[in-house]
Design a protein around this motif. Structure first.
Motif, PDB file in Angstrom:
ATOM      1  N   PHE A  92      30.985  23.357 -46.357  1.00 11.87           N
ATOM      2  CA  PHE A  92      30.890  24.628 -45.642  1.00 11.87           C
ATOM      3  C   PHE A  92      31.176  24.458 -44.146  1.00 11.87           C
ATOM      4  N   VAL A  93      30.796  23.318 -43.606  1.00  8.50           N
ATOM      5  CA  VAL A  93      31.094  23.043 -42.196  1.00  8.50           C
ATOM      6  C   VAL A  93      32.601  23.006 -41.963  1.00  8.50           C
ATOM      7  N   LEU A  94      33.364  22.522 -42.946  1.00  3.07           N
ATOM      8  CA  LEU A  94      34.823  22.505 -42.829  1.00  3.07           C
ATOM      9  C   LEU A  94      35.401  23.901 -42.610  1.00  3.07           C
ATOM     10  N   ARG A  95      34.717  24.929 -43.067  1.00  7.64           N
ATOM     11  CA  ARG A  95      35.168  26.318 -42.887  1.00  7.64           C
ATOM     12  C   ARG A  95      34.517  26.959 -41.672  1.00  7.64           C
ATOM     13  N   GLY A  96      33.737  26.181 -40.920  1.00  5.57           N
ATOM     14  CA  GLY A  96      33.047  26.737 -39.757  1.00  5.57           C
ATOM     15  C   GLY A  96      31.656  27.243 -40.060  1.00  5.57           C
ATOM     16  N   GLY A  97      31.185  27.016 -41.297  1.00  8.39           N
ATOM     17  CA  GLY A  97      29.859  27.471 -41.686  1.00  8.39           C
ATOM     18  C   GLY A  97      28.759  26.644 -41.036  1.00  8.39           C
ATOM     19  N   VAL A  98      27.565  27.213 -41.009  1.00  5.94           N
ATOM     20  CA  VAL A  98      26.405  26.560 -40.399  1.00  5.94           C
ATOM     21  C   VAL A  98      25.362  26.293 -41.487  1.00  5.94           C
ATOM     22  N   PRO A  99      25.123  25.030 -41.823  1.00  6.44           N
ATOM     23  CA  PRO A  99      24.046  24.733 -42.768  1.00  6.44           C
ATOM     24  C   PRO A  99      22.691  25.061 -42.159  1.00  6.44           C
ATOM     25  N   VAL A 100      21.874  25.769 -42.905  1.00  8.07           N
ATOM     26  CA  VAL A 100      20.504  26.062 -42.478  1.00  8.07           C
ATOM     27  C   VAL A 100      19.592  25.271 -43.413  1.00  8.07           C
ATOM     28  N   PHE A 101      18.956  24.247 -42.850  1.00 10.28           N
ATOM     29  CA  PHE A 101      18.169  23.326 -43.663  1.00 10.28           C
ATOM     30  C   PHE A 101      16.751  23.843 -43.873  1.00 10.28           C
ATOM     31  N   ILE A 116      12.905  30.223 -48.726  1.00 10.48           N
ATOM     32  CA  ILE A 116      14.282  30.696 -48.537  1.00 10.48           C
ATOM     33  C   ILE A 116      14.335  32.035 -47.811  1.00 10.48           C
ATOM     34  N   GLU A 117      13.546  32.984 -48.264  1.00  8.10           N
ATOM     35  CA  GLU A 117      13.689  34.353 -47.757  1.00  8.10           C
ATOM     36  C   GLU A 117      13.463  34.427 -46.251  1.00  8.10           C
ATOM     37  N   ALA A 118      12.516  33.646 -45.750  1.00  4.51           N
ATOM     38  CA  ALA A 118      12.237  33.659 -44.312  1.00  4.51           C
ATOM     39  C   ALA A 118      13.382  33.060 -43.500  1.00  4.51           C
ATOM     40  N   ALA A 119      14.250  32.292 -44.141  1.00  2.00           N
ATOM     41  CA  ALA A 119      15.371  31.658 -43.443  1.00  2.00           C
ATOM     42  C   ALA A 119      16.613  32.543 -43.389  1.00  2.00           C
ATOM     43  N   ILE A 120      16.589  33.671 -44.089  1.00  2.69           N
ATOM     44  CA  ILE A 120      17.760  34.555 -44.153  1.00  2.69           C
ATOM     45  C   ILE A 120      17.894  35.357 -42.867  1.00  2.69           C
ATOM     46  N   THR A 121      19.119  35.410 -42.348  1.00  2.00           N
ATOM     47  CA  THR A 121      19.451  36.207 -41.164  1.00  2.00           C
ATOM     48  C   THR A 121      20.658  37.082 -41.500  1.00  2.00           C
ATOM     49  N   PRO A 122      21.062  37.964 -40.590  1.00  3.46           N
ATOM     50  CA  PRO A 122      22.272  38.761 -40.858  1.00  3.46           C
ATOM     51  C   PRO A 122      23.528  37.912 -41.060  1.00  3.46           C
ATOM     52  N   LYS A 123      23.495  36.649 -40.650  1.00  8.65           N
ATOM     53  CA  LYS A 123      24.660  35.774 -40.790  1.00  8.65           C
ATOM     54  C   LYS A 123      24.666  35.003 -42.105  1.00  8.65           C
ATOM     55  N   THR A 124      23.598  35.078 -42.870  1.00  5.59           N
ATOM     56  CA  THR A 124      23.507  34.302 -44.106  1.00  5.59           C
ATOM     57  C   THR A 124      24.494  34.827 -45.144  1.00  5.59           C
TER      58      THR A 124
END
Length: 383
Positions: A92-101, A116-124
């Protein structure tokens, strides 16, 4: 296995690999998507229930195809565990994505679905559960979260062939799934992998992306008069010799799995005594999960020095290993990803996990020798 050395892994050969490779050689079928590739695709589709199976040259390639299929853009966030192989993030980083650990469950080393749910943002954009050691993540909850937030689910089932969650085969539950056939896996082709496309709407594009972004596969089926560049893709398909080798393995996949399970259970029985003495913890397999004996690991007690255990085992010519260095603590993980919440469980367990030698056909005598050695070591190597 010279001089009584016990390796961590020993690749299993069924005896048919060279016959099938020779057949492809004599027929001049060397490039990908030949008869053996077709057989492998059909086997995977039949045994997983996926819409479309596509062999790839690695599980990494399957995950990279998934990132392309989901049209991951710079800044898009992908939720995943930190305790995983680098390919889970790299794809995903190869496409410019941001891993959220996100942290893992102590029982299974799998992504903690409760976080998981608390880690979701509008960018997820997606959730990537990793089925550690062939034990399924809590996929019902993960799929429900994804549906509520309109997210895609990509199963990293690199270790998960012929394992299941509530009767559903790992890799076939999310929108997409990826398998590995690396030499260290249960079913192998040296290098190799597969993408399972479970969402029918993605199947056509997956075929195009895999064939350098062209409709070449449709051309060979006679569906178009000529093929041309349709969208961004790459050469993700393996050669036919790889597929021929893999077919010999898939024919025996259940036998291989059954044999590994016997050896896994033998370890489990032998180690029960040490768990009662609080020297280690054994793996936990949830009742609704059917695992495939991909790996046998233990979590050493906090007062046991793992490095000393590894060194002592090496001196006894036993190649036992730790596993992942958590991605969030790596230079690239800090550069390209971000952490949500704490990594308390990941940090703690990653320093205690020890993998034992396991392969199809490992003799019980060797397992007894390994456990006898570990038992003697654990009483001496305190921190």
């Amino acid at each position: 296995m010279k001089n009584n050395f016990i390796p961590f892994n020993w690749p299993h050969m069924t005896g048919k690999e060279l016959d099938y490779i020779k057949e492809s050689y004599l027929k001049g079928r060397l490039a990908g998507d030949g008869p053996y590739t077709k057989r492998c695709h059909e086997w995977l589709e039949e045994h997983t229930g996926c819409n479309t199976a596509l062999l790839t040259h690695s599980c990494t390639a399957g995950l990279e195809m998934a990132a392309l299929l989901l049209d991951i853009q710079p800044g898009d966030e992908i939720i995943m565990p930190s305790y995983t192989f680098v390919s889970t993030a790299n794809a995903f980083v190869l496409r410019g994505g941001v891993p959220v650990f996100v942290d893992i469950r102590e029982e299974t080393m799998n992504l903690d679905e409760r976080l998981i749910e608390a880690a979701i943002t509008p960018k997820t954009r997606a959730i990537v559960p990793v089925h550690y050691a062939g034990v399924g993540c809590e996929m019902d909850t993960i799929m429900q979260i994804a549906k509520r937030h309109d997210l895609k689910v990509v199963e990293d089932a690199a270790q998960g062939i012929l394992a299941s969650y509530k009767g559903r085969v790992l890799g076939s539950i999310g929108d997409l799934g990826a398998y590995s056939f690396h030499e260290t896996k249960n079913v192998i082709s040296g290098e190799g992998g597969a993408l399972l496309v479970n969402d029918p709407e993605l199947a056509h594009r997956a075929e195009i992306i895999r064939e350098k972004g062209t409709d070449r596969s449709r051309f060979f089926r006679g569906e178009v008069e000529k093929y041309t560049w349709q969208e961004v893709g790459s050469s993700f398909l393996p050669g036919e010799l790889i597929a021929a080798f893999l077919w010999a393995q898939l024919e025996n996949a259940q036998t291989i799995t059954d044999g590994r399970l016997v050896s896994w259970k033998h370890y489990h029985e032998l180690l029960a005594f040490f768990e009662t003495r609080e020297l280690l913890s054994r793996p936990v397999i949830p009742e609704h999960c059917h695992h495939n004996a991909h790996m046998y690991y233990v979590l050493l007690a906090p007062h046991i020095d793992r490095e000393k255990v590894l060194l002592e085992l090496k001196r006894k010519k036993i190649n036992s290993l730790f596993h992942y260095v958590p991605l969030h603590s790596s230079p690239a993980g800090k550069r390209y990803g971000r952490v949500h919440g704490t990594m308390v469980v990941t940090n703690r367990l990653s320093e205690r996990l020890l993998r034992l030698p396991l392969w199809f056909g490992i003799e019980a005598e060797k397992q007894n020798q390994i456990i006898d050695s570990i038992g003697g070591i654990l009483t001496r190597v305190k921190r």
